[in-house]
Design a protein around this motif. Structure first.
Motif, PDB file in Angstrom:
ATOM      1  N   UNK A   1       9.493   9.089 -12.511  1.00  0.00           N
ATOM      2  CA  UNK A   1       9.142   7.728 -11.908  1.00  0.00           C
ATOM      3  C   UNK A   1       7.675   7.601 -12.000  1.00  0.00           C
ATOM      4  N   UNK A   2       7.052   6.534 -11.903  1.00  0.00           N
ATOM      5  CA  UNK A   2       5.776   6.215 -11.945  1.00  0.00           C
ATOM      6  C   UNK A   2       5.240   5.224 -10.852  1.00  0.00           C
ATOM      7  N   UNK A   3       3.846   5.191 -10.792  1.00  0.00           N
ATOM      8  CA  UNK A   3       3.129   3.887 -10.083  1.00  0.00           C
ATOM      9  C   UNK A   3       3.159   3.045 -10.888  1.00  0.00           C
TER      10      UNK A   3
ATOM     11  N   UNK B   1       0.692  -1.260   0.074  1.00  0.00           N
ATOM     12  CA  UNK B   1       0.057   0.048   0.101  1.00  0.00           C
ATOM     13  C   UNK B   1       0.982   1.327  -0.032  1.00  0.00           C
ATOM     14  N   UNK B   2       2.007   1.251  -0.623  1.00  0.00           N
ATOM     15  CA  UNK B   2       2.986   2.539  -0.640  1.00  0.00           C
ATOM     16  C   UNK B   2       2.142   3.405  -1.460  1.00  0.00           C
ATOM     17  N   UNK B   3       1.036   3.150  -2.139  1.00  0.00           N
ATOM     18  CA  UNK B   3       0.518   4.342  -3.020  1.00  0.00           C
ATOM     19  C   UNK B   3      -0.285   5.272  -2.104  1.00  0.00           C
ATOM     20  N   UNK B   4      -0.628   4.844  -0.976  1.00  0.00           N
ATOM     21  CA  UNK B   4      -1.485   5.714  -0.228  1.00  0.00           C
ATOM     22  C   UNK B   4      -0.903   6.850   0.095  1.00  0.00           C
ATOM     23  N   UNK B   5      -1.425   8.071  -0.045  1.00  0.00           N
ATOM     24  CA  UNK B   5      -0.805   9.604  -0.021  1.00  0.00           C
ATOM     25  C   UNK B   5      -0.016  10.178  -1.091  1.00  0.00           C
ATOM     26  N   UNK B   6      -0.144   9.006  -2.053  1.00  0.00           N
ATOM     27  CA  UNK B   6       0.742   9.573  -3.399  1.00  0.00           C
ATOM     28  C   UNK B   6      -0.426  10.226  -4.541  1.00  0.00           C
ATOM     29  N   UNK B   7       0.149  11.289  -4.951  1.00  0.00           N
ATOM     30  CA  UNK B   7      -0.532  11.705  -6.268  1.00  0.00           C
ATOM     31  C   UNK B   7      -2.147  11.916  -6.031  1.00  0.00           C
ATOM     32  N   UNK B   8      -2.722  11.088  -7.033  1.00  0.00           N
ATOM     33  CA  UNK B   8      -4.283  11.182  -7.184  1.00  0.00           C
ATOM     34  C   UNK B   8      -4.865  10.445  -5.884  1.00  0.00           C
ATOM     35  N   UNK B   9      -4.162   9.664  -5.043  1.00  0.00           N
ATOM     36  CA  UNK B   9      -4.529   8.930  -3.823  1.00  0.00           C
ATOM     37  C   UNK B   9      -4.564   9.542  -2.633  1.00  0.00           C
ATOM     38  N   UNK B  10      -3.870  10.880  -3.002  1.00  0.00           N
ATOM     39  CA  UNK B  10      -3.643  11.743  -1.421  1.00  0.00           C
ATOM     40  C   UNK B  10      -5.125  12.263  -1.377  1.00  0.00           C
ATOM     41  N   UNK B  11      -5.371  12.434   0.070  1.00  0.00           N
ATOM     42  CA  UNK B  11      -6.720  12.924   0.572  1.00  0.00           C
ATOM     43  C   UNK B  11      -7.990  12.328  -0.108  1.00  0.00           C
TER      44      UNK B  11
ATOM     45  N   UNK C   1       3.536  -0.359  -6.758  1.00  0.00           N
ATOM     46  CA  UNK C   1       5.194  -0.128  -6.324  1.00  0.00           C
ATOM     47  C   UNK C   1       5.373   1.129  -7.153  1.00  0.00           C
ATOM     48  N   UNK C   2       6.543   1.782  -6.757  1.00  0.00           N
ATOM     49  CA  UNK C   2       7.180   2.862  -7.466  1.00  0.00           C
ATOM     50  C   UNK C   2       8.249   2.358  -8.347  1.00  0.00           C
ATOM     51  N   UNK C   3       8.455   2.793  -9.527  1.00  0.00           N
ATOM     52  CA  UNK C   3       9.605   2.447 -10.517  1.00  0.00           C
ATOM     53  C   UNK C   3      10.093   3.632 -11.188  1.00  0.00           C
TER      54      UNK C   3
END
Length: 742
Positions: free
Chosen positions: A424-426, A357-367, A406-408
């Protein structure tokens, strides 16, 4: 060539007539009528400052051309046009140097950012560009537009060998099979010494770049991933691995690519083994779900059978050692039997996806309240991960790894000049899980080589499966479990308590079933006298009993390999896995509810299901008591079911053009201020399920270990309706009836 006070120039304008050039259409055959089209250049290009300082061609003949290809970043697709100059910088007549005018290409690529009436500032100047020599280690076509030390623009990598399918260079076309596409043909050199052409590897979608960087990123670049100034590096699982990128899906010449990578060379209409594979591992982050187009079921189709042949030692040549082939299982779950082709090939390694769940808080997933507020949970089965069994009944997938998400590091291609985006991208899906297992296999091979231990693709697969972590799911969901490269290396290094398990019957049982599919392949049309699996038994960790009629039985012998010289105690215990508890709750979604703290427009929360809402449903209510999960639970499965009439508007004249979707979430809720009100800042998402359909399924391994607070279910009604063809219709959704079972 001519000289003025401003420098040395190539006479391109030719008195206003321009210079005609042939341009390779990299979009063919998807777009355009021919692989070559004519173009005209009409602007002179600078190649030097004065008669002493200019780009020299030993023969005095300059070769000028244009690269014409696509670039894609986010939702934007654009054409990349790169003027290139090719010269013989050392020996007359032997062309060895490319100078790309990337600054002009960058101006052209970003011209859509200009204000009305403003024109691009093309410099048409090769003198401010970096010459590229094949083999120098600096073959990358990258450009730093603002001199901040980070590349903003990329047009690929020079050095690719291109299959001349259409006879553009050799005037000799390849044989194109109806199913396998190009199965032979001339593989062009990476750089033509006459200066007529050179090959470029580009990644139009960025998918291949993310797959490769999942394996081999060295983690040297830093990124502000969460836009909070904290810098992160992104390191691959095998940063010292070497990658051979192959673009084989554009035309469909997959088999050609596999054979070439496996060490076979094509001569006219036949393939011959050269003695050594070009790679140790082939990683396939792709698959075919619409398998009826191949007129065969996954696993019995021609691609799956050929993959199995290439993964098996001595199959195509007595000296052929086999190549480890890892494939993504597919993203067609959560149903059983959804694994596609060639991922279902029994002797390859098929990889399913787990959460991260590293995407939580990133970009479109923030807030976004439905994703909670932490990244602390991982290693549960992803709902979209395709499941087995294969069509013959064998257990698939074989292994699991991270796929959501994950991020790459990604392709370097900014969409605007002033973009603050970093390269970098998700990334995610089983397309990410497969290269992570491929990288693990590479690390394992390195460990075996250091110990001077022999191995083949079956050895690699068996070690990875024997040392995987059990996620408490069935074999058709998880295979043997989550890949654990550290434990695999522990086996190689003969650490106590680690062992290998394999049996002697699965291989022959599978081979017997595949025989009709194997015999149906016209191997001579591909370039081989015969396709066949060797008679030697290959040990396999996974057990498959074959096809049994009523009253028949099958048996095998399992071998346990102890890598140490010390005895180990092995206990084999029969275990009955049974359903401990089953509860059910019926409800109706409430659409477009807002979070009490965020209170942002167009930002909505799930329908949270807690005890006070479902008092009349005592069984599911107990799910939220002090000890809601039975002590011996190894797996929890949540299912969310909708009536079909609620999901799809059947009155629409176009099928699947008007759909309502609700997704399923499970959280660990810690009521920080003890006010009994649920806020997204108090939620830690454990897993989610969000497929388009009438059923959502969410799985939690070892559920008692996942909660420190109250288990909380979230049913999130997507606020707008969707069309299968057009996506978001921007029409407000309405409530849906549902049944939730745990």
């Amino acid at each position: 060539v001519y000289r003025t006070k401003d420098g040395i120039f190539l006479d391109i304008s030719q008195g206003g007539n321009g210079t005609q050039i042939h341009i390779y259409n990299s979009f063919f055959p998807q777009f355009g009528n021919s692989p070559i089209f004519n173009g005209t250049l009409d602007t002179d290009i600078k190649i030097g400052k004065d008669s002493r300082d200019y780009i020299k061609s030993k023969s005095g003949i300059y070769h000028l051309g244009v690269m014409y290809q696509g670039g894609l970043e986010g939702p934007l697709a654009r054409i990349q046009v790169v003027p290139v100059l090719v010269v013989d910088s050392n020996v007359a007549g032997v062309y060895d140097t490319v100078i790309p005018d990337l600054s002009t290409s960058w101006e052209d690529y970003t011209r859509y950012d200009l204000k009305s009436g403003e024109k691009p500032k093309y410099d048409f100047d090769f003198t401010d560009e970096k010459p590229i020599i094949l083999g120098s280690g600096n073959e990358f076509l990258v450009y730093d537009s603002n001199n901040d030390g980070k590349a903003d623009y990329s047009a690929g990598t020079i050095g690719a060998q291109v299959l001349d399918v259409y006879g553009v260079i050799q005037n000799k076309t390849a044989d194109v099979d109806k199913t396998l596409k190009a199965i032979n043909g001339t593989l062009l050199p990476a750089f033509d010494s006459r200066g007529e052409f050179f090959g470029v590897m580009t990644d139009f979608l960025g998918h291949g770049t993310s797959s490769a960087s999942s394996i081999a990123s060295k983690g040297e670049q830093t990124y502000d991933i969460y836009n909070n100034t904290k810098q992160f590096t992104i390191k691959g699982v095998a940063p010292d691995a070497k990658i051979v990128p192959v673009k084989s899906l554009w035309v469909g010449d997959t088999v050609y690519a596999w054979l070439w990578l496996s060490g076979f060379d094509n001569q006219e209409h036949s393939w011959n083994f050269t003695g050594t594979p070009k790679v140790d591992i082939i990683s396939n982050s792709w698959g075919v779900s619409n398998f009826p187009s191949f007129n065969a079921a996954p696993g019995m189709d021609v691609l799956s059978v050929i993959l199995g042949i290439l993964a098996t030692p001595h199959s195509l040549d007595d000296n052929y050692p086999g190549v480890t082939i890892v494939s993504s299982a597919g993203n067609s779950g959560h149903g059983y039997g959804t694994i596609g082709l060639p991922n279902a090939s029994p002797f390859g390694i098929a990889v399913g996806a787990t959460t991260n769940n590293v995407f939580v808080g990133y970009g479109p997933f923030k807030d976004q309240p439905r994703f909670g507020n932490t990244t602390s949970h991982f290693n549960d089965i992803v709902d979209f991960s395709s499941k087995g069994p294969g069509i013959i009944g064998d257990p698939k997938p074989d292994l699991m790894s991270i796929g959501a998400h994950g991020f790459t590091p990604s392709n370097v291609l900014k969409t605007t000049k002033n973009s603050k985006e970093e390269s970098f991208s998700l990334f995610g899906g089983t397309s990410m899980a497969a290269p992570l297992v491929s990288g693990s296999a590479a690390v394992l091979m390195e460990g075996l080589n250091k110990q001077s231990k022999e191995y083949d693709p079956f050895t690699i697969k068996n070690i990875l499966m024997s040392t995987a972590k059990d996620l408490q799911n069935d074999p058709f969901t998880q295979g043997s479990g989550l890949v654990d490269v550290d434990k695999a290396l522990s086996f190689v290094n003969a650490e106590e308590g680690i062992f290998l398990v394999h049996n002697n019957a699965s291989y022959n049982n599978i081979k017997k079933i595949l025989k009709p599919a194997l015999e149906s392949i016209n191997s001579t049309s591909i370039g081989f006298e015969k396709f066949e699996f060797p008679t030697k038994i290959m040990p396999m960790t996974s057990w498959f009993a074959g096809h049994l009629l009523p009253g028949e039985h099958s048996k095998t012998t399992f071998t346990i390999e102890n890598p140490t010289d010390k005895p180990i105690q092995i206990s084999v215990k029969p275990t009955t896995i049974s359903l401990i508890k089953n509860t059910q709750f019926d409800g109706t979604t409430k659409v477009r509810q807002q979070d009490s703290m965020l209170n942002k427009s167009d930002t909505f929360i799930p329908n949270y299901i807690k005890l006070s809402d479902i008092k009349e449903h005592k069984e599911l209510g107990e799910f939220f008591d002090e000890n809601p999960i039975p002590d011996k639970s190894s797996l929890m499965v949540l299912n969310l079911n909708f009536p079909f009439d609620n999901f799809m508007n059947k009155t629409d004249i176009i099928y699947a053009n008007d759909m309502k979707i609700s997704s399923l979430y499970l959280y660990d809720w810690i009521d920080k201020n003890n006010d009994t009100n649920i806020a997204s800042s108090e939620l830690s998402m454990i897993n989610r399920a969000g497929s388009w359909g009438t059923v959502q399924e969410l799985r939690i391994s070892e559920p008692n270990e996942k909660f420190t607070g109250t288990p909380l279910v979230g049913v999130y009604p997507v606020p707008t309706r969707y069309s299968y063809y057009l996506g978001d219709t921007k029409q407000n959704s309405t409530s849906m009836e549902y049944t939730l079972s745990a």
